[in-house]
Scaffold this active site. Structure first.
Site, mmCIF file in Angstrom:
data_model
loop_
_atom_site.group_PDB
_atom_site.id
_atom_site.type_symbol
_atom_site.label_atom_id
_atom_site.label_comp_id
_atom_site.label_asym_id
_atom_site.label_seq_id
_atom_site.Cartn_x
_atom_site.Cartn_y
_atom_site.Cartn_z
ATOM 1 N N ARG A 22 0.980 -1.115 -0.052
ATOM 2 C CA ARG A 22 0.053 0.002 0.063
ATOM 3 C C ARG A 22 0.815 1.096 0.068
ATOM 4 O O ARG A 22 0.248 2.429 -0.259
ATOM 5 C CB ARG A 22 -1.154 0.000 1.292
ATOM 6 C CG ARG A 22 -2.092 1.116 1.029
ATOM 7 C CD ARG A 22 -3.235 0.743 2.240
ATOM 8 N NE ARG A 22 -2.708 1.476 3.538
ATOM 9 C CZ ARG A 22 -2.589 0.436 4.539
ATOM 10 N NH1 ARG A 22 -2.789 -0.993 4.437
ATOM 11 N NH2 ARG A 22 -2.299 0.928 5.686
ATOM 12 N N TYR B 261 -17.114 17.176 -13.786
ATOM 13 C CA TYR B 261 -17.623 15.684 -13.868
ATOM 14 C C TYR B 261 -18.581 15.508 -12.797
ATOM 15 O O TYR B 261 -18.437 16.062 -11.577
ATOM 16 C CB TYR B 261 -16.318 15.020 -13.551
ATOM 17 C CG TYR B 261 -16.677 13.216 -13.430
ATOM 18 C CD1 TYR B 261 -17.229 12.823 -14.454
ATOM 19 C CD2 TYR B 261 -16.007 12.729 -12.624
ATOM 20 C CE1 TYR B 261 -17.441 11.173 -14.300
ATOM 21 C CE2 TYR B 261 -16.424 11.461 -12.449
ATOM 22 C CZ TYR B 261 -17.169 10.688 -13.289
ATOM 23 O OH TYR B 261 -17.418 9.301 -13.146
ATOM 24 N N ASP C 250 -7.730 19.660 -12.970
ATOM 25 C CA ASP C 250 -7.770 18.581 -13.576
ATOM 26 C C ASP C 250 -7.851 18.428 -15.171
ATOM 27 O O ASP C 250 -8.511 19.045 -15.560
ATOM 28 C CB ASP C 250 -9.238 17.995 -13.183
ATOM 29 C CG ASP C 250 -9.655 16.488 -13.543
ATOM 30 O OD1 ASP C 250 -9.086 16.024 -14.578
ATOM 31 O OD2 ASP C 250 -10.496 15.870 -13.017
ATOM 32 N N LYS D 164 -8.109 7.590 -18.840
ATOM 33 C CA LYS D 164 -8.473 8.364 -20.250
ATOM 34 C C LYS D 164 -7.072 8.175 -21.268
ATOM 35 O O LYS D 164 -6.894 7.186 -21.525
ATOM 36 C CB LYS D 164 -8.987 9.573 -20.001
ATOM 37 C CG LYS D 164 -10.205 9.583 -18.780
ATOM 38 C CD LYS D 164 -11.325 8.938 -19.053
ATOM 39 C CE LYS D 164 -12.255 8.916 -18.206
ATOM 40 N NZ LYS D 164 -12.193 8.688 -16.781
#
Length: 549
Positions: free
Chosen positions: A211, A264, A337, A362
């Site tokens: 992690r 978004y 972003d 993306k």
């Protein structure tokens, strides 16, 4: 074995080689079993003479890991023979063994091309070799690659950086493979407790738990940092994971956040539904409304201005340089972003932003086959986010990191094609009688075209537009398309189309959708890397289908 982590040194001083006798494996006592003793015990072939077959070459357990990629490539079997022979030649008790080893080393040296560069150790001799005492011994050492780690000294373009950064010379994983290996492990071990203490007190470079870091993931983070011009990058399990962890880490309880109207939807839901539970308030402004931003900064103690540029789905643009200057005056951070822009079309950090965020799902991944998100910026700010990320645990799987690394090697080729196709199609759509409106920052009709021209080198591969019809007619147009998939997401090799009123806002009534500007006839088209003429013909035939309906 614990593996060294970037940006810590990737080159280690090798321990001395040790040879030992194996009394149970003497050539005098053991008959041949179809394979020579040297083959069975991993020794080099030259050891078979002069009573030396009983000697087994014993490498330090971390020898392979310690060698740099380039050094391992140069240090072939001949090179290993040289090192061992030189080590033995210094042992006065070796007798005939030393002579045989030296002769073998000389023969090996003669086989090395004259043009092959000597390999040097980072300021240390290998296995205590003193070349001055061994005039006839060719010494092989490990090369110090620290001077080669400045990618931009020989990689001048974003395309080359996307291919090689984090891998060509700076990879922490020791391998001769061109591609970065996938390190599938959940934990890393330490040889002794003292090594663990040294790691905890930052005297030893390693990993600890999956992690907190992974060598494959580290390569991806380094690659994105180089491309964005960032000190540090954090990779997470998805774009939304990146957004939510960033907001939770940087906006304190009771704090204030500024964002923009077009964004978004899931990001907006998180801001409107979850952040208020922590007493965090949000001011929402139009992307181009500078006065509204100045007012919000004056009235509230703003911790962060968070926006997309271009935005989703109307591709609005903010003046990153201007808003960064305004926010910094009031002590507020700026996060952009840049998923729609990609690191190739826009450099938000160079324009003044503190952080740049991407959904790597993306354009960065680019193949519609992996989820991921990333945050890049200064080490100080990214570390704050990383600390919370280690607690929340939205870790990217190393197999997914491998896929994104692979995707980035064609990023510049894909984006060039998508930029070109989208701009050409936006112009065609804007002139078509069955299209009411086109949203694309590369068009002069776009409200922030002047901003996009100033801060972008390309306008992206997504075009939104409204067809001349209602919900049903628009869905017929979408269904008539033959090339794109009807799906969410964007930025992949395959073209994707969706009708936001149905795909993303179907749970809201028509009037509620229109509060966000989402009309029934809105279409978002993400252009892939298919041939432009094929896409053009497909879109035009679909529009003709609507016209004749």
């Amino acid at each position: 074995m614990a593996v060294s982590s970037c940006p810590c040194p990737k080159l280690f001083v090798a321990s001395s080689f040790e040879c030992r006798s194996d009394s149970s494996s003497s050539s005098a006592d053991q008959p041949s079993q179809g394979r020579s003793n040297s083959a069975r015990h991993g020794t080099t072939p030259f050891l078979s003479g002069a009573g030396m077959s009983s000697l087994i070459l014993k490498f330090p357990p971390n020898f392979v890991r310690q060698l740099s990629t380039k050094a391992r490539r140069n240090c072939s079997n001949i090179g290993v023979a040289q090192i061992v022979a030189a080590s033995w030649s210094n042992n006065s008790a070796a007798g005939a063994s030393s002579a045989a080893a030296a002769a073998a080393a000389a023969a090996a040296a003669s086989a090395i091309p004259a043009a092959e560069p000597a390999v040097t150790l980072a300021g240390n001799e290998v296995a205590g070799i003193d070349s001055s005492d061994n005039k006839n011994v060719s010494v092989v050492q490990l090369e110090d690659l620290s001077s080669d780690l400045e990618y931009k000294s020989f990689l001048s373009s974003d395309g080359s950086i996307a291919v090689h950064a984090g891998e060509r010379l700076g990879r922490g994983i020791v391998t001769d493979a061109i591609t970065t290996p996938v390190v599938n492990t959940s934990a890393y071990f330490f040889k002794k407790t003292q090594e663990l203490i040294d790691f905890k007190e930052k005297r030893h470079a390693s990993y600890e738990y999956g992690r907190y870091g992974n060598p494959t993931t580290q390569v991806l983070e380094d690659k994105i940092s180089e491309l964005e011009g960032a000190e540090s990058t954090l990779i997470l399990a998805s774009g939304m994971c990146a957004s939510t962890v960033l907001l939770l880490a940087l906006v304190p309880a009771g704090g204030h956040l500024v964002t923009t109207t077009d964004c978004y939807r899931k990001t907006r839901i998180f801001m409107e539904t979850f952040l208020p539970k922590m007493g965090i308030t949000v001011t929402v402004i139009d992307p181009a409304d500078v006065k509204a931003l100045e007012s919000a900064l004056e009235i509230n103690k703003v911790s962060l201005f968070f926006t997309e540029s271009p935005t989703n789905p109307f591709l609005r643009c903010v003046d990153i340089e201007l808003v960064s200057e305004l926010c910094h005056r009031k002590g507020a951070l700026v996060c952009i972003d840049g998923t729609f822009a990609t690191p190739l079309n826009q450099k938000a950090l160079a324009l003044g932003a503190d952080l740049i965020l991407h959904s790597a799902t993306k354009f960065i991944g680019g193949h519609n086959d992996v989820l991921g998100g990333c945050i890049s910026g200064s080490t100080k700010v990214v570390s704050e986010i990383r600390n919370l990320h280690h607690v929340l645990g939205g870790t990217l799987n190393p197999n997914a990191a491998y896929l994104i690394i692979r995707g980035m090697k064609t990023l510049h080729l894909r984006v060039q094609q998508q930029n070109s196709t989208a701009l050409r199609m936006a112009k065609i759509l804007e002139a078509h009688p069955k299209v009411r409106c086109v949203y694309y920052p590369g068009l002069p009709s776009h409200p922030e075209h002047h901003i996009a021209k100033k801060q972008m080198t390309g306008f992206g591969g997504v075009v939104s537009f409204e067809v001349d019809g209602d919900l049903l007619i628009t869905s017929k147009f979408v269904d008539a398309l033959k090339i794109p998939y009807i799906a969410p997401s964007f930025g992949g090799c395959e073209s994707i189309v969706d009708q936001p009123a149905i795909m993303s806002y179907w749970d809201l009534s028509r009037s509620e959708r229109e509060k966000y500007g989402i009309k029934d006839n809105l279409v978002r088209f993400s252009f892939g890397v298919e041939d432009f003429e094929d896409l053009k013909a497909d879109i035009l035939q679909a529009l003709e289908t609507i016209e004749s309906a």
